[in-house]
Structure formats: structure tokens, C-alpha cells
Design a protein around this motif. Structure first.
Motif, PDB file in Angstrom:
ATOM      1  N   ILE A 124       1.186  -0.290   4.526  1.00 39.51           N
ATOM      2  CA  ILE A 124      -0.183   0.689   5.011  1.00 39.51           C
ATOM      3  C   ILE A 124      -0.704  -0.512   6.134  1.00 39.51           C
ATOM      4  CG2 ILE A 124      -1.978   1.252   4.070  1.00 39.51           C
ATOM      5  CD1 ILE A 124      -0.502   2.752   1.447  1.00 39.51           C
ATOM      6  N   ILE A 125      -0.619  -1.468   5.725  1.00 38.02           N
ATOM      7  CA  ILE A 125      -1.224  -2.495   6.104  1.00 38.02           C
ATOM      8  C   ILE A 125      -0.954  -2.492   7.911  1.00 38.02           C
ATOM      9  CG2 ILE A 125      -2.392  -5.031   6.826  1.00 38.02           C
ATOM     10  CD1 ILE A 125      -2.214  -5.101   2.921  1.00 38.02           C
ATOM     11  N   THR A 126       0.428  -3.084   7.872  1.00 34.27           N
ATOM     12  CA  THR A 126       1.393  -2.814   9.422  1.00 34.27           C
ATOM     13  C   THR A 126       1.167  -1.953   9.825  1.00 34.27           C
ATOM     14  OG1 THR A 126       2.764  -3.987   7.598  1.00 34.27           O
ATOM     15  CG2 THR A 126       3.480  -3.297   9.908  1.00 34.27           C
ATOM     16  N   LEU A 127       0.867  -0.875   8.867  1.00 32.24           N
ATOM     17  CA  LEU A 127       0.670   0.599  10.033  1.00 32.24           C
ATOM     18  C   LEU A 127      -0.677   0.398  10.618  1.00 32.24           C
ATOM     19  CD1 LEU A 127       2.940   3.582   8.559  1.00 32.24           C
ATOM     20  CD2 LEU A 127       2.862   2.627  10.644  1.00 32.24           C
ATOM     21  N   SER A 128      -2.018   1.020   9.663  1.00 36.99           N
ATOM     22  CA  SER A 128      -3.130   0.821  10.094  1.00 36.99           C
ATOM     23  C   SER A 128      -3.529  -0.191  11.499  1.00 36.99           C
ATOM     24  CB  SER A 128      -3.819   0.885   9.033  1.00 36.99           C
ATOM     25  OG  SER A 128      -4.111  -0.589   8.535  1.00 36.99           O
ATOM     26  N   ALA A 129      -2.705  -1.727  11.466  1.00 36.67           N
ATOM     27  CA  ALA A 129      -3.140  -3.018  12.468  1.00 36.67           C
ATOM     28  C   ALA A 129      -2.656  -2.534  13.145  1.00 36.67           C
ATOM     29  CB  ALA A 129      -1.955  -3.582  11.969  1.00 36.67           C
ATOM     30  N   ALA A 179       8.981  -1.802  16.117  1.00 33.48           N
ATOM     31  CA  ALA A 179       7.444  -1.189  15.632  1.00 33.48           C
ATOM     32  C   ALA A 179       7.091  -0.101  14.037  1.00 33.48           C
ATOM     33  CB  ALA A 179       6.295  -0.837  16.028  1.00 33.48           C
ATOM     34  N   GLN A 180       7.390  -0.615  13.370  1.00 36.12           N
ATOM     35  CA  GLN A 180       7.380   0.611  11.907  1.00 36.12           C
ATOM     36  C   GLN A 180       6.117   1.604  12.288  1.00 36.12           C
ATOM     37  OE1 GLN A 180       6.097  -1.323   8.033  1.00 36.12           O
ATOM     38  NE2 GLN A 180       5.513   0.577   7.462  1.00 36.12           N
ATOM     39  N   THR A 181       7.130   2.377  11.911  1.00 38.17           N
ATOM     40  CA  THR A 181       6.224   4.289  12.683  1.00 38.17           C
ATOM     41  C   THR A 181       6.150   4.593  11.672  1.00 38.17           C
ATOM     42  OG1 THR A 181       8.406   4.992  13.060  1.00 38.17           O
ATOM     43  CG2 THR A 181       6.863   4.297  14.630  1.00 38.17           C
ATOM     44  N   VAL A 182       6.992   4.416  10.010  1.00 34.05           N
ATOM     45  CA  VAL A 182       6.703   5.226   8.609  1.00 34.05           C
ATOM     46  C   VAL A 182       6.878   4.072   7.817  1.00 34.05           C
ATOM     47  CG1 VAL A 182       8.542   7.728   9.371  1.00 34.05           C
ATOM     48  CG2 VAL A 182       9.045   5.053   8.260  1.00 34.05           C
ATOM     49  N   LEU A 183       5.997   5.249   7.139  1.00 30.51           N
ATOM     50  CA  LEU A 183       5.508   4.289   5.458  1.00 30.51           C
ATOM     51  C   LEU A 183       6.593   4.381   4.661  1.00 30.51           C
ATOM     52  CD1 LEU A 183       2.050   5.859   4.054  1.00 30.51           C
ATOM     53  CD2 LEU A 183       2.323   3.494   5.409  1.00 30.51           C
ATOM     54  N   THR A 184       7.184   3.259   4.316  1.00 32.47           N
ATOM     55  CA  THR A 184       8.119   1.986   3.558  1.00 32.47           C
ATOM     56  C   THR A 184       7.640   1.485   1.928  1.00 32.47           C
ATOM     57  OG1 THR A 184       7.798   0.814   4.317  1.00 32.47           O
ATOM     58  CG2 THR A 184       9.388   2.230   5.297  1.00 32.47           C
ATOM     59  N   GLY A 185       9.004   1.459   1.544  1.00 29.42           N
ATOM     60  CA  GLY A 185       8.495   1.025  -0.063  1.00 29.42           C
ATOM     61  C   GLY A 185       9.018   2.011  -1.436  1.00 29.42           C
ATOM     62  N   ASN A 186       9.248   0.597  -1.949  1.00 32.21           N
ATOM     63  CA  ASN A 186       9.376   1.327  -3.854  1.00 32.21           C
ATOM     64  C   ASN A 186       8.288   0.778  -4.428  1.00 32.21           C
ATOM     65  OD1 ASN A 186      11.818   3.187  -2.984  1.00 32.21           O
ATOM     66  ND2 ASN A 186      13.163   1.743  -2.894  1.00 32.21           N
ATOM     67  N   SER A 187       7.878  -0.243  -4.300  1.00 34.71           N
ATOM     68  CA  SER A 187       7.163  -0.973  -4.969  1.00 34.71           C
ATOM     69  C   SER A 187       5.131  -0.694  -5.134  1.00 34.71           C
ATOM     70  CB  SER A 187       7.293  -2.302  -5.154  1.00 34.71           C
ATOM     71  OG  SER A 187       6.987  -3.094  -4.203  1.00 34.71           O
ATOM     72  N   THR A 188       4.183  -1.187  -5.373  1.00 33.02           N
ATOM     73  CA  THR A 188       2.515  -0.735  -4.775  1.00 33.02           C
ATOM     74  C   THR A 188       2.339  -1.993  -4.198  1.00 33.02           C
ATOM     75  OG1 THR A 188       2.235   0.164  -7.830  1.00 33.02           O
ATOM     76  CG2 THR A 188       0.565  -1.546  -5.724  1.00 33.02           C
ATOM     77  N   TYR A 189       3.804  -3.396  -4.384  1.00 27.89           N
ATOM     78  CA  TYR A 189       3.105  -4.253  -2.971  1.00 27.89           C
ATOM     79  C   TYR A 189       3.732  -3.268  -1.596  1.00 27.89           C
ATOM     80  CZ  TYR A 189       4.334  -8.722  -0.465  1.00 27.89           C
ATOM     81  OH  TYR A 189       4.265  -9.717  -0.122  1.00 27.89           O
ATOM     82  N   GLU A 190       5.330  -2.941  -2.057  1.00 25.85           N
ATOM     83  CA  GLU A 190       6.234  -2.487  -0.651  1.00 25.85           C
ATOM     84  C   GLU A 190       5.387  -2.020   0.216  1.00 25.85           C
ATOM     85  OE1 GLU A 190       9.735  -1.492  -2.522  1.00 25.85           O
ATOM     86  OE2 GLU A 190      10.576  -3.328  -1.784  1.00 25.85           O
ATOM     87  N   MET A 230       4.678  10.626  -1.912  1.00 20.95           N
ATOM     88  CA  MET A 230       4.378  11.301  -1.318  1.00 20.95           C
ATOM     89  C   MET A 230       4.109  10.480  -0.023  1.00 20.95           C
ATOM     90  SD  MET A 230       1.503  13.073  -3.774  1.00 20.95           S
ATOM     91  CE  MET A 230       0.484  14.465  -2.366  1.00 20.95           C
ATOM     92  N   LEU A 231       3.500   9.307  -0.156  1.00 19.24           N
ATOM     93  CA  LEU A 231       3.209   8.368   1.272  1.00 19.24           C
ATOM     94  C   LEU A 231       4.493   7.826   1.856  1.00 19.24           C
ATOM     95  CD1 LEU A 231       0.335   6.192  -0.493  1.00 19.24           C
ATOM     96  CD2 LEU A 231       0.389   8.058   1.152  1.00 19.24           C
ATOM     97  N   LYS A 232       5.814   8.161   1.151  1.00 17.01           N
ATOM     98  CA  LYS A 232       6.946   7.144   1.511  1.00 17.01           C
ATOM     99  C   LYS A 232       7.726   8.000   2.827  1.00 17.01           C
ATOM    100  CE  LYS A 232      11.110   4.824   0.192  1.00 17.01           C
ATOM    101  NZ  LYS A 232      12.071   4.680  -1.235  1.00 17.01           N
ATOM    102  N   GLY A 233       7.919   7.432   3.882  1.00 15.41           N
ATOM    103  CA  GLY A 233       8.837   8.458   5.263  1.00 15.41           C
ATOM    104  C   GLY A 233       8.068   8.448   6.000  1.00 15.41           C
ATOM    105  N   ARG A 234       6.450   9.045   5.168  1.00 16.97           N
ATOM    106  CA  ARG A 234       5.363   9.681   6.123  1.00 16.97           C
ATOM    107  C   ARG A 234       4.762   8.586   8.039  1.00 16.97           C
ATOM    108  NH1 ARG A 234       6.915  12.054   2.546  1.00 16.97           N
ATOM    109  NH2 ARG A 234       6.385  14.040   1.409  1.00 16.97           N
ATOM    110  N   THR A 235       4.785   8.848   8.289  1.00 16.43           N
ATOM    111  CA  THR A 235       4.176   8.931   9.546  1.00 16.43           C
ATOM    112  C   THR A 235       2.508   8.421   9.642  1.00 16.43           C
ATOM    113  OG1 THR A 235       4.146  11.233  10.680  1.00 16.43           O
ATOM    114  CG2 THR A 235       5.834   9.651  10.798  1.00 16.43           C
TER     115      THR A 235
END
Length: 104
Positions: free
Chosen positions: A37-42, A21-32, A82-87
């Protein structure tokens, strides 16, 4: 007996290869980043999800350089940084710090 050993080995191999399961925010683009964010919040409880979404909004607002925002896009490179790599917990705590600093 060999059948059970092979079955056990296959199950062990399958569990080791399954995605975690994903535990941190990832992605370099807006879409990613939005997908992350959606995956973590679910996986959060409704109260924790609301707290997480408010924290995301706080961080995006704090990082939003009006000069870089294009077409009303809130997720600028600074916000993604500021979001990338954070739990979830780190995002919520960072937002609390930003709100506290904004009061002074």
C-alpha cells in the motif's frame, strides 16, 4: 564499431532486467500488504493518494470481522483478500461500490 554494439547490447539487457514499477497490491501478511500500500501510494498525486487511502480504509472497514481482528489489527485475512491483486483504480471503484451499497 564492435564497442558500440556491445554497449548497446549491454544497455538493452540491463533495461530488460530492471524491475518494473508495482501496479497492484501484493502480500499475504499484514506487513507485506502494508508495504505494498505504501509503495503504490508513493507514486500518486496528493489528491489521488487521499482518494486511494480513503478507499483502503473503506474496504478494510467493510471486510473487518470484529471476531477475527486481534490486537486491534485492521488488516484481517478478509481485508487482505479484498485488496490483493487490485490496482489503485480497482480499489477506488470497489470502495465506491461498497459506500453505495451501504447507503441502501
Amino acid at each position: 564499431m564492435l564497442r558500440y554494439v556491445l554497449l548497446g547490447s549491454a544497455l538493452l539487457l540491463a533495461s530488460a532486467c530492471s524491475s518494473k514499477a508495482q501496479t497492484v497490491l501484493t502480500g499475504n501478511s499484514t506487513y507485506e500488504m502494508r508495504s505494498s500500500i505504501i509503495t503504490l501510494s508513493a507514486g500518486l498525486t496528493p489528491d489521488r493518494r487521499q482518494e486511494f487511502e480513503q478507499a483502503i480504509a473503506t474496504i478494510i472497514f467493510a471486510a473487518n470481522d470484529r471476531g477475527l481482528a486481534q490486537n486491534g489489527e485492521a488488516l484481517t485475512p478478509a481485508a487482505i483478500g479484498m485488496l490483493k491483486g487490485r490496482t489503485v483504480t480497482q480499489i477506488i471503484e470497489n470502495a465506491k461500490l461498497l459506500r453505495t451499497a451501504a447507503r441502501y
